[in-house]
Write a protein that holds these residues in place. Structure first.
Motif, mmCIF file in Angstrom:
data_model
loop_
_atom_site.group_PDB
_atom_site.id
_atom_site.type_symbol
_atom_site.label_atom_id
_atom_site.label_comp_id
_atom_site.label_asym_id
_atom_site.label_seq_id
_atom_site.Cartn_x
_atom_site.Cartn_y
_atom_site.Cartn_z
ATOM 1 N N ASP A 77 -4.763 5.718 -2.232
ATOM 2 C CA ASP A 77 -4.435 5.267 -3.591
ATOM 3 C C ASP A 77 -5.651 5.337 -4.503
ATOM 4 O O ASP A 77 -5.541 5.725 -5.675
ATOM 5 N N LYS A 141 0.422 9.839 -5.989
ATOM 6 C CA LYS A 141 0.098 9.037 -7.178
ATOM 7 C C LYS A 141 1.210 9.109 -8.215
ATOM 8 O O LYS A 141 1.620 8.082 -8.777
ATOM 9 N N GLY A 145 2.270 5.767 -5.941
ATOM 10 C CA GLY A 145 1.360 5.319 -4.892
ATOM 11 C C GLY A 145 2.022 5.253 -3.527
ATOM 12 O O GLY A 145 3.226 5.488 -3.381
ATOM 13 N N THR A 146 1.233 4.947 -2.501
ATOM 14 C CA THR A 146 1.719 4.995 -1.124
ATOM 15 C C THR A 146 2.852 4.008 -0.867
ATOM 16 O O THR A 146 3.806 4.314 -0.158
#
Length: 373
Positions: A77, A141, A145-146
């Motif tokens: 991230d 992104k 994000g993850t």
């Protein structure tokens, strides 16, 4: 289709040229007899309800693995926050690096390294050594994000865990009022076992509880390996792993089975999205640029949720707006040049001062208090 819809809304008459004999591209719904067969064989349908984990990933009790997992997501991230992607300070370096090379630098434990590889498989249906680190970090992104890209609740994906051959099964979605024989879990699973044909499944039961179905994905290297088998052989392997993971003999006897090999689609060549193998810094900046009156759309050209349906819609609407730019507003001279209230008061104060100074000067001059030139 999204571009044509927006163009039509702007008063144009678009013509959609489709190479296939159907619309939809990489979205494809198979109409089959499953509901009729379910009713014929007396199979009960059901409704499900979600109870998610507090996080996007299952809990890890080994402290070293927990630290390693946390560091992996946090590092990805943080790296994804660099502006760009092709203008990022590390763009050239990361574009020449594969995700496998990056994972080997970040991960300390084999458990986390194995899952990191699966993370790439699930999200972009490719192997970590095939994709550019710069592109994949950007891809994650732009999906938030993850955590966002890998979550089902408030995100993009998943939920029942099968770890190797240890038989441990965890779920963040339990089914209430389930059909007979289903062991209290929804159909969403991540299966890490290397020999398993399926890596990811999603529950595809319709919102009203009809047509109970599990949709599974055969990804990357497993797709290439299993494509050499017959349909019946693939079905057998899939049913066997479902039976083991769900702990149910019922999974060995499916009511109906459909499969779609996206590699055989002439105009797709695979799914879900196209990836960049180290050339994003060279071609990324021109990906969306029109050539004359030719405008480019498609989920890969989206700036948010690229690779998803949301990205496809965004890209189509963006291309339509390039063809039909917004009509500029015409403003008058006074609208452009009238001062603000503060500016007006300031001007009035200066004017008043100048007026007072001028009058005072005239009085002084008339009284002879200053010499005449």
């Amino acid at each position: 289709m999204s571009a044509a819809k927006l163009l039509k809304a702007n008063g144009l008459t678009p013509v959609v040229l489709e190479a296939r004999d159907r619309v939809g591209g990489r979205t494809f719904t198979v109409r089959n007899r499953i509901l009729r067969l379910a009713k014929e064989y007396g199979i009960e349908t059901y409704k499900g309800k979600s109870h998610p984990f507090k996080g996007s990933f299952p809990p890890m009790w080994n402290p070293f693995i927990l630290l390693d997992f946390n560091n992996l997501w946090r590092t990805m991230d943080e790296m994804g926050k660099e502006r760009g992607p092709w203008r990022a300070p590390h763009a050239e370096e990361w574009d020449k690096m594969t995700m496998l090379q990056l994972f080997e630098k970040i991960c300390w434990t084999s458990k986390v390294l194995h899952f990191a590889k699966l993370f790439v498989n699930v999200n972009v249906t490719s192997e970590p050594h095939e994709v550019s680190a710069l592109w994949f970090l950007w891809y994650v992104k732009q999906c938030g994000g993850t955590m966002r890209i890998f979550s089902t609740t408030n995100g993009g994906q998943v939920c029942v865990w099968w770890r190797g051959s240890c038989g441990r099964l965890e779920s963040d979605q339990r089914v209430h009022g389930r059909r007979a024989g289903r062991p209290g879990y929804c159909g969403s699973m991540v299966i890490e076992e290397e020999g398993a044909p399926i890596s990811l499944t999603l529950d595809d039961t319709k919102p009203d509880g009809s047509v109970p179905a599990i949709m599974g994905f055969i990804l990357a290297r497993k797709c290439r390996k299993l494509s050499g088998l017959t349909k019946e052989e693939r079905l057998k392997k899939i049913c066997e792993i479902y039976s083991r993971v769900l702990g149910s003999e019922e999974a060995l006897h499916p009511v109906h089975y459909e499969e779609k090999n996206w590699c055989e689609e002439e105009y797709s060549g695979g799914c879900y999205t196209a990836y960049f193998p180290g050339n994003l810094t060279q071609y990324g900046k021109v990906l969306r640029e029109p050539v004359g009156r030719l405008y480019f759309a498609g989920t890969e050209t989206a700036t948010e949720w690229s690779g998803y349906m949301e990205g496809a819609v965004q890209a189509g609407e963006r291309a339509a707006r390039e063809e039909v730019p917004a009509i500029p507003f015409v403003t008058t001279f006074w609208e452009r040049n009238l001062p603000s209230v503060g500016g007006l008061l300031k001007m009035m104060g200066v004017s008043a001062f100048l007026s007072v100074a001028t009058v005072s000067g005239l009085v002084i001059y008339k009284k002879g208090l200053i010499p005449r030139s």
